[in-house]
Motif scaffolding. Structure first.
Motif, mmCIF file in Angstrom:
data_model
loop_
_atom_site.group_PDB
_atom_site.id
_atom_site.type_symbol
_atom_site.label_atom_id
_atom_site.label_comp_id
_atom_site.label_asym_id
_atom_site.label_seq_id
_atom_site.Cartn_x
_atom_site.Cartn_y
_atom_site.Cartn_z
ATOM 1 N N GLY A 44 0.826 -1.199 0.000
ATOM 2 C CA GLY A 44 0.000 0.000 0.000
ATOM 3 C C GLY A 44 0.857 1.245 0.000
ATOM 4 N N PRO A 45 0.384 2.335 -0.608
ATOM 5 C CA PRO A 45 1.185 3.561 -0.697
ATOM 6 C C PRO A 45 1.348 4.233 0.660
ATOM 7 N N ALA A 46 2.422 4.993 0.790
ATOM 8 C CA ALA A 46 2.675 5.776 2.003
ATOM 9 C C ALA A 46 2.513 7.255 1.684
ATOM 10 N N ASP A 47 2.132 8.022 2.678
ATOM 11 C CA ASP A 47 2.056 9.471 2.522
ATOM 12 C C ASP A 47 3.392 10.122 2.855
ATOM 13 N N VAL A 48 4.053 9.624 3.898
ATOM 14 C CA VAL A 48 5.344 10.170 4.320
ATOM 15 C C VAL A 48 6.273 9.008 4.661
ATOM 16 N N ILE A 49 7.521 9.107 4.242
ATOM 17 C CA ILE A 49 8.535 8.122 4.587
ATOM 18 C C ILE A 49 9.636 8.832 5.370
ATOM 19 N N VAL A 50 9.880 8.371 6.593
ATOM 20 C CA VAL A 50 10.987 8.875 7.401
ATOM 21 C C VAL A 50 12.150 7.922 7.158
ATOM 22 N N LEU A 51 13.212 8.415 6.561
ATOM 23 C CA LEU A 51 14.249 7.549 6.006
ATOM 24 C C LEU A 51 15.625 7.858 6.578
ATOM 25 N N SER A 70 9.125 6.338 -8.210
ATOM 26 C CA SER A 70 7.902 5.543 -8.330
ATOM 27 C C SER A 70 6.803 5.929 -7.354
ATOM 28 N N SER A 71 7.068 6.870 -6.468
ATOM 29 C CA SER A 71 6.097 7.203 -5.439
ATOM 30 C C SER A 71 6.001 8.713 -5.259
ATOM 31 N N SER A 72 4.830 9.160 -4.860
ATOM 32 C CA SER A 72 4.635 10.588 -4.578
ATOM 33 C C SER A 72 4.757 10.886 -3.087
ATOM 34 N N ALA A 73 5.175 9.893 -2.305
ATOM 35 C CA ALA A 73 5.309 10.093 -0.858
ATOM 36 C C ALA A 73 6.336 11.169 -0.542
ATOM 37 N N GLY A 94 15.567 14.119 -3.803
ATOM 38 C CA GLY A 94 14.124 14.124 -3.645
ATOM 39 C C GLY A 94 13.612 14.244 -2.231
ATOM 40 N N ALA A 95 14.488 14.360 -1.234
ATOM 41 C CA ALA A 95 14.004 14.524 0.133
ATOM 42 C C ALA A 95 13.317 15.881 0.279
ATOM 43 N N ASP A 96 12.221 15.898 1.018
ATOM 44 C CA ASP A 96 11.513 17.149 1.272
ATOM 45 C C ASP A 96 12.053 17.847 2.514
ATOM 46 N N VAL A 97 12.535 17.051 3.467
ATOM 47 C CA VAL A 97 13.061 17.585 4.727
ATOM 48 C C VAL A 97 14.291 16.768 5.107
ATOM 49 N N TYR A 98 15.297 17.434 5.690
ATOM 50 C CA TYR A 98 16.524 16.765 6.128
ATOM 51 C C TYR A 98 16.731 17.107 7.592
#
Length: 256
Positions: A44-51, A70-73, A94-98
């Motif tokens: 299932g798709p994720a909204d946010v990924i903490v990586l 492949s994902s818009s998360a 592609g990270a939105d936040v660091y």
């Protein structure tokens, strides 16, 4: 309910963060490596990924590159690496936040909520935008000014770029900063020096290909997601220019 996946190989930190975000009202899953993340995304798709960057099977930079393709998360990178180069690479991939460890979980929560607000506003606003993809509810053509129907729309609120006849494409922080420089003066070249200062805070290194790599990835991303070629053109000996008609979201809002 937002679905979040925490990818962290330190079991205690992963479990604590999963538990904390779960108490905040999110649906949260944990993964210890990139392969586990892939299985969760297949389910299932994720909204946010903490990586995390330092993973045992594959570094977080590589994972971020694959996920972004492949994902818009949204991606929050959580890592002990505090160097400027690592930050720039993470944002360019592609990270939105660091965020740098050690990090207060309340800061992670705040960033997740901010990203969700941004994505939810974009989803809610989509049906009202005349330039949205075919098949979605749109406002009547007559409600938008003629010039905006022929132009690209740079959304500086929701961080998106949308072609005249295609889907809106979400932008990472680095992509947003880069395009905001260019669309301020369409048709005029922005120097590599100015781009480098805006993106990294450092003078341009003539031996670095980071800006060219950013542009290449952005062109591919926009064309794959919208079906339209991004009108960003290299200007020999100078830098880059946005060579197509473009309006900003602020112009669209005031015109409407």
């Amino acid at each position: 309910m937002a679905r979040i996946i925490v990818v962290e190989d330190e079991a205690d930190l992963r479990d604590d963060l999963v538990e904390y975000l779960d108490r905040c009202g999110f649906e949260v899953l944990g993964a210890s490596r990139g392969a586990e993340l892939d299985r969760l995304l297949d389910a299932g798709p994720a909204d946010v990924i903490v990586l995390d960057i330092n993973l045992p099977d594959e570094d977080g930079f590589s994972v971020a590159r694959r996920v972004r393709a492949s994902s818009s998360a949204a991606i929050i990178m959580l890592t002990a690496r505090s160097g400027l180069i690592d930050r720039v690479i993470g944002l360019e991939l592609g990270a939105d936040v660091y965020l740098v460890k050690p990090v207060d979980f309340r800061e992670v929560e705040a960033q997740v909520k901010a990203l969700m607000r941004r994505m939810q506003k974009g989803t809610a606003a989509q049906p009202a935008v005349e330039l949205s993809p075919a098949g979605t509810a749109t406002a009547p053509v007559a409600s938008a000014p003629a010039e905006s129907r022929k132009a690209w729309v740079f959304d500086d609120i929701e961080w998106r770029i949308q072609p005249p006849t295609g889907a809106a494409v979400p932008l990472t922080a680095t992509e947003y900063k880069f395009l905001s420089l260019l669309v301020t003066a369409p048709g005029e070249a922005v120097s590599r020096q100015d781009i480098s200062i805006a993106l990294t805070g450092r003078d341009w290194d003539p031996y670095s290909r980071s800006i060219d790599s950013l542009v290449r990835r952005l062109r591919i991303k926009v064309e794959e997601r919208s079906g339209c070629a991004l009108p960003v053109q290299a200007v020999h000996g100078v830098g880059y220019a946005f060579v197509g008609p473009v309006v900003t979201s602020a112009v669209e809002d005031s015109a409407g």
